[in-house]
Design an enzyme around this catalytic site. Structure first.
Site, short mmCIF file in Angstrom:
data_model
loop_
_atom_site.label_atom_id
_atom_site.label_comp_id
_atom_site.label_asym_id
_atom_site.label_seq_id
_atom_site.Cartn_x
_atom_site.Cartn_y
_atom_site.Cartn_z
N HIS A 195 -13.45 2.78 1.31
CA HIS A 195 -13.09 1.50 1.93
C HIS A 195 -14.65 0.28 1.31
O HIS A 195 -13.72 -0.66 1.61
CB HIS A 195 -13.80 2.52 2.86
N ARG A 229 -2.58 -1.90 -3.42
CA ARG A 229 -3.75 -1.29 -2.90
C ARG A 229 -3.60 0.42 -4.26
O ARG A 229 -2.71 0.98 -3.66
CB ARG A 229 -3.68 -0.67 -1.59
N ARG A 250 -11.81 15.24 9.21
CA ARG A 250 -12.85 15.53 7.88
C ARG A 250 -14.17 15.46 8.99
O ARG A 250 -13.93 14.85 8.90
CB ARG A 250 -12.72 14.43 6.92
N ASN A 266 1.22 -1.40 -0.24
CA ASN A 266 -0.07 0.21 -0.21
C ASN A 266 1.05 1.02 -0.25
O ASN A 266 1.72 1.61 1.13
CB ASN A 266 -0.71 0.16 1.29
N GLU A 298 -8.15 -5.60 5.07
CA GLU A 298 -7.87 -5.09 3.68
C GLU A 298 -6.95 -6.08 3.18
O GLU A 298 -6.45 -6.09 2.04
CB GLU A 298 -8.17 -3.93 3.67
#
Ligand code: ADP
Length: 399
Positions: free
Chosen positions: A174, A85, A235, A7, A379
């Site tokens: 996601h 990823r 966020r 990733n 993941e």
């Protein structure tokens, strides 16, 4: 099959080698602060943690250092594929893909949609191919799982040309986590994945919730970018877009800077002024900090409202599934969310919730109530499994 999962971010590179037959992680690690004098590589192997300073290392040097570690530990020779990823697959990619020139061009086309992530993801793919030329590389997209959303869910009600000419629509993120967790939930429920209706709440530093029915994402809270939807660590989630035009001249900053603040200085951090970290906030709230308490309340309320909204495309709820650092670990946040969702029939079982559902096949709700589960996301494993499947398919086709 052993798969290297990579990733590659703008200033970090996370990696793991996973044996897909049993999901065992042989090694995992992180190169961080890439491009700075403090760059370093840390890894965990055989229960032991090690760290190496890589002052000034760029992506290439960092990945070479990772490969050296893998070679020194005898792990490199048994790797059969590399799973990357990739954040934004736009409308090009509806599933994971074996990397070839066309796939690289597709990822490049999506750079305007994922300007912070896709270039670094591509760098990882290019370096992976250079370091392991004999191995197949697979791209696994954050957005791909949500490509099953119907147009009524993904369209913004804006001038048609914005979508048609500029691809401005909701994509969702996601996806790898939502796919993995919804599958695990179906297994815990003892139902076929293709006949299961779940809402997955992925609550980490970034947060999103997705309605998954019969193995397909029907709607999700994130949009064109990961800024839309739930309140997150830093966020804001949903705001009135007119806020940007209102606040920019008052603060004497450009709209871009406002968007930057909505991404990096808002959410839990913005409201509390204490931290973006839920655990820290819960402690501060318990210690009497009112703004920390307020931040948690806004987070929970907005999440509960979004979950209730996601019941619409599902028509029924087989389970609400909590995952991510907050979802997996905070019994308090889960209980607060379920309390606000009493209208949908949720009732927390305190003992089950306290031990994160471990004693009751993930269940944290009372018998007879609508089911809520806790499922740990993974993941990296999902990326490794996709990669192994595509590598095996490629090998079979070559025979
Ligand atoms: P990322 O999105 O970066 O992968 P994680 O999934 O690890 O992040 O989630 C990080 C969040 O999980 C942080 O807000 C952290 O405070 C929260 N968290 C982890 N453990 C707990 C806990 N025991 N109680 C409350 N929050 C927790």
């Amino acid at each position: 099959m052993q798969i290297l999962v990579l990733n590659c971010g703008s200033s970090s590179a996370k990696f793991a080698v996973i044996e897909t037959s049993d999901g065992h992680e042989l090694i995992s690690g992180l190169a961080q602060r890439i491009g700075s004098p403090q760059a370093s590589l840390g890894w965990k192997w055989d229960g032991k943690k090690q760290e190496l300073a890589l002052p000034g290392a760029d992506h290439k040097t960092s990945l070479e250092a990772i490969v050296k570690v893998l070679r020194d530990l005898g792990l490199a020779a048994t790797i059969r594929g590399i799973g990357h990823r990739v954040v934004h697959g736009g409308e090009h990619f509806t599933a994971s893909a074996v990397v070839d020139a066309k796939v690289i061009a597709g990822i490049r086309d999506c750079i305007p949609l994922g300007p912070l992530h896709n270039p670094a993801n591509l760098t990882g793919i290019e370096l992976g191919a250079a370091l392991f030329p004999e191995l197949a590389q697979v791209a696994v997209f954050d957005t791909a799982f949500h490509q099953t959303m119907p147009s009524r869910a993904y369209l913004y009600a804006v001038p048609w040309a914005w979508y048609q000419d500029h691809h401005a629509r909701r994509y969702g993120f996601h996806g790898t986590s939502h796919r993995y967790v919804s599958r695990q939930a179906a297994e815990l429920l003892g139902r076929p994945y293709e006949a299961c209706a779940t809402i997955v709440a992925h609550l980490g530093n970034g947060c999103s919730a997705t309605a998954v029915k019969d193995g397909k994402s029907l709607d999700t809270t994130m949009g064109l970018t990961p800024l839309e939807g739930l309140v997150m660590g830093t966020r804001s989630g949903d705001v009135d877009p007119a806020l940007i035009g209102y606040i920019a001249p008052r603060l004497g900053i450009t709209p871009d800077k406002v968007i930057d603040a909505l991404n990096k200085q808002s959410g839990l951090h913005g409201i509390s002024g204490v931290s973006n970290d839920m655990r820290t906030l819960l402690e501060a709230a318990a210690g009497g900090n009112d703004r920390a308490k307020l931040a948690v309340e806004v987070f929970v309320y907005r999440l509960a409202k979004a979950i209730a909204g996601l019941a619409v495309p599902l028509g029924r709820i087989d389970a609400l599934v909590f995952t991510g650092g907050i979802g997996e670990n905070s019994a308090q946040v889960r209980a607060m969310v379920l309390e606000q969702l009493a209208v949908l029939g949720f009732r927390t079982d305190e003992a089950r919730n306290k031990d994160h559902g471990r004693s009751a096949k993930g269940r944290i709700t009372a018998d007879g109530a609508t089911t809520a589960l806790v499922v740990a996301t993974n993941e990296e494993l999902m990326i490794a499994l996709d990669t192994a499947t595509l590598v095996a398919g490629k090998q079979a086709a070559a025979r």
